[in-house]
Design an enzyme around this catalytic site. Structure first.
Site, PDB file in Angstrom:
ATOM      1  N   HIS A 135      24.201  57.018 155.856  1.00  0.00           N
ATOM      2  CA  HIS A 135      23.240  56.508 154.880  1.00  0.00           C
ATOM      3  C   HIS A 135      23.901  56.146 153.547  1.00  0.00           C
ATOM      4  O   HIS A 135      23.740  55.035 153.041  1.00  0.00           O
ATOM      5  CB  HIS A 135      22.145  57.540 154.608  1.00  0.00           C
ATOM      6  CG  HIS A 135      21.347  57.925 155.813  1.00  0.00           C
ATOM      7  ND1 HIS A 135      21.172  57.078 156.888  1.00  0.00           N
ATOM      8  CD2 HIS A 135      20.659  59.061 156.112  1.00  0.00           C
ATOM      9  CE1 HIS A 135      20.412  57.684 157.788  1.00  0.00           C
ATOM     10  NE2 HIS A 135      20.101  58.877 157.343  1.00  0.00           N
ATOM     11  N   HIS A 195      18.225  54.287 159.914  1.00  0.00           N
ATOM     12  CA  HIS A 195      16.865  53.957 159.477  1.00  0.00           C
ATOM     13  C   HIS A 195      16.789  53.625 158.000  1.00  0.00           C
ATOM     14  O   HIS A 195      15.856  52.946 157.553  1.00  0.00           O
ATOM     15  CB  HIS A 195      15.884  55.094 159.830  1.00  0.00           C
ATOM     16  CG  HIS A 195      16.015  56.313 158.979  1.00  0.00           C
ATOM     17  ND1 HIS A 195      16.887  57.325 159.262  1.00  0.00           N
ATOM     18  CD2 HIS A 195      15.380  56.670 157.841  1.00  0.00           C
ATOM     19  CE1 HIS A 195      16.787  58.265 158.354  1.00  0.00           C
ATOM     20  NE2 HIS A 195      15.880  57.895 157.470  1.00  0.00           N
ATOM     21  N   LYS A 222      20.176  69.709 150.516  1.00  0.00           N
ATOM     22  CA  LYS A 222      18.861  70.233 150.860  1.00  0.00           C
ATOM     23  C   LYS A 222      18.461  71.341 149.888  1.00  0.00           C
ATOM     24  O   LYS A 222      19.324  71.938 149.249  1.00  0.00           O
ATOM     25  CB  LYS A 222      18.861  70.769 152.301  1.00  0.00           C
ATOM     26  CG  LYS A 222      19.034  69.669 153.347  1.00  0.00           C
ATOM     27  CD  LYS A 222      18.898  70.201 154.755  1.00  0.00           C
ATOM     28  CE  LYS A 222      18.951  69.080 155.779  1.00  0.00           C
ATOM     29  NZ  LYS A 222      17.805  68.147 155.658  1.00  0.00           N
TER      30      LYS A 222
END
Length: 512
Positions: free
Chosen positions: A265, A203, A363
């Protein structure tokens, strides 16, 4: 009804008067009850209808285990659309969209369910006018790909039944967990669907700012002559999230930050940043140049010294107390899964030899940001050397992927006054300030491209396998040397080992 002539960010870029409208078709969504479907895929399809980019003869078929009727599924879709769509909810648009919504109940390995799916698609071909054009979106765990693909083949759903129709399959990441599994997965899918009918979703490649990397480089004469090892000192590619794993424990544990985002990504961002100019935007030209540069990537000899792993601990973040990774629900207390990973890569070609590339993802970091920072070498400047030049920062071009999409350029400027003092200043371009057209959501662009049969934004099996060839040596090193992730405080920028990784090369991480 939607106005196809309205201002629209998904027009055909070759002719600003034209809108790229998909042909009549049906999209079958496996994994329709998952978060991705509810928050991204279903709203994206409604938004495409609302923008006038899907025709009245578009149909959506949900496939799942829930005991839903067509009408109950429509209500589920409506709730998702009302909660997450980016365009305004309009009853007339919804009625058009809902008229083609169907649901098929069944298990992935249930023959009866696929016969029901086949009957549903035939009914849509006749009554909704979908013309035998069917896309199968597999938003499901990779372990189920083989079962679903084989069932589609066994029941005649993967093959063309007439000359006018097409069949396509869309696969969500992860594309395997290492090179061997990725190769096996590619072979499974391509036994059923031709390679040019397989669309692997990343995406990030649907984001406007990612696509703008090529425009920045190749549409501006001022940048491309400097885009090489003569002028570039190093490149940092960062994907930072300020949240924990949330409800993803079942997927994330054993996968980790490197497999989750660096393999796909960040290596795709690396390829777009460093590739040579393609002959055109056609898929085979784009993929050829990305594959060339990925094949030129070399990993350091001392993999442990040129990588860093971290795992977020407990503490305060944003004024709230948060749990450590090993305290998250369903995460074993002794888990060695990393929530932060950083590594150094080099590219062994004429353009980039000698330029280190630093990739990091994590994260519970300081803020949510994804960016590419191209840092240039110091100017051999003698004129201002005695007036602050030593303290002057290096020129940097920062491509901001999210959330504040745009480009920042840092350069030196004289401070007003009688002294010849130079200070860093920035020039900033933001999408939100420069264009009246809003950027489409990444899944809008990608779903539309699937239905149009336009694959340039989708990595092929060679790119996927080359990416695993890069990451696998690091994963094997971490496993063989039993390297444990170093704890880091929530809200920080990662473990101390990540700073040491750059310090060995005399550099520091950029603070986004």
């Amino acid at each position: 009804m939607p106005d196809n002539n309205a201002r629209n960010p998904l027009r055909d870029p070759r002719d600003r008067r034209l809108v790229r409208v998909a042909a009549p078709s049906a999209l079958v969504l496996f994994g329709v009850t998952g978060d991705l479907a509810k928050k991204k895929l279903l709203p994206a399809m409604y938004d495409l209808v609302n923008r006038g980019l899907l025709p009245p003869s578009f149909a959506l078929v949900g496939f799942g285990r829930r005991d839903w009727s067509h009408e109950q599924f429509r209500e589920v879709v409506r709730e998702s659309v009302e909660a997450h769509a980016r365009t305004p909810f309009q009853e007339d648009v919804w009625r058009q969209f809902a008229s083609g919504v169907r649901f098929v109940r069944g298990e992935f390995d249930e023959d009866k369910a696929y016969e029901a799916l086949k009957a549903t698609l035939k009914e849509l071909d006749v009554h909704a006018g979908t013309r035998g054009n069917h896309a199968f979106y597999l938003s499901i765990p990779p372990k189920a790909f083989e079962t679903v693909c084989q069932q589609l083949a066994d029941h005649g759903l993967a093959q063309h039944e007439n000359a006018a129709g097409w069949r396509r399959v869309v696969i969500e990441k992860p594309f395997g967990h290492d090179l061997a599994s990725a190769s096996e997965l590619n072979a499974i899918v391509e036994r059923v669907f031709p390679a040019d009918s397989v669309f692997r979703i990343d995406h990030y490649l649907g984001k406007e700012t990612v696509q703008n990397i090529l425009a920045l480089r190749f549409a501006n004469q001022m940048f491309e002559p400097l885009w090489n090892s003569r002028y570039v000192d190093h490149v940092q590619i960062t994907m930072a999230e300020d949240i924990g794993i949330g409800s993803r424990a079942g997927y994330y544990d054993g996968v980790g930050a490197a497999r989750d985002v660096i393999q796909n990504h960040l290596l795709q961002l690396l390829a777009l940043t460093t590739m040579e100019e393609p002959l055109s935007f056609q898929a085979h030209h784009m993929r050829a140049e990305k594959a060339k540069v990925l094949a030129s990537v070399v990993v350091p000899e001392d993999l442990a010294a040129h990588s860093a792993l971290g795992q977020y601990g407990a503490g305060l973040q944003g004024g709230q107390r948060v749990r450590a990774f090993h305290q998250e629900q369903d995460i074993p207390g002794d888990s060695r899964t990393e929530t932060y990973a950083a590594l150094r890569l080099d590219i062994n070609n004429r353009r980039w030899a000698g330029v280190p590339f630093y990739l990091r993802a994590g994260k519970r970091l300081g803020r949510r940001v994804t960016e590419i920072a191209v840092q240039f070498k110091n100017s051999p400047n003698l004129l201002f050397g005695d007036n602050g030049h030593e303290a002057l920062g290096q020129n940097v071009i920062v491509i901001r992927i999210q959330p504040d999409e745009g480009v920042t350029i840092r350069l030196g400027s004289k401070v007003p006054g009688t002294q010849s003092e130079i200070r860093d200043v920035t020039m900033d371009f933001g999408y939100g300030h420069s264009f009246t057209e809003s950027s489409p959501e990444a899944y809008e662009r990608l779903i539309l491209d699937v239905l149009l049969g336009e694959p340039p934004l989708f990595p092929d099996h060679e790119e996927v396998e080359l990416s695993w060839r890069i990451l696998d040596p690091f994963e094997q090193c971490w496993e063989q040397q039993e390297i444990k992730p170093e704890p880091y405080a929530p809200g920080s920028w990662g473990p101390a080992a990540a700073d040491e990784l750059l310090a060995r090369d005399g550099r520091v991480w950029r603070r986004p």
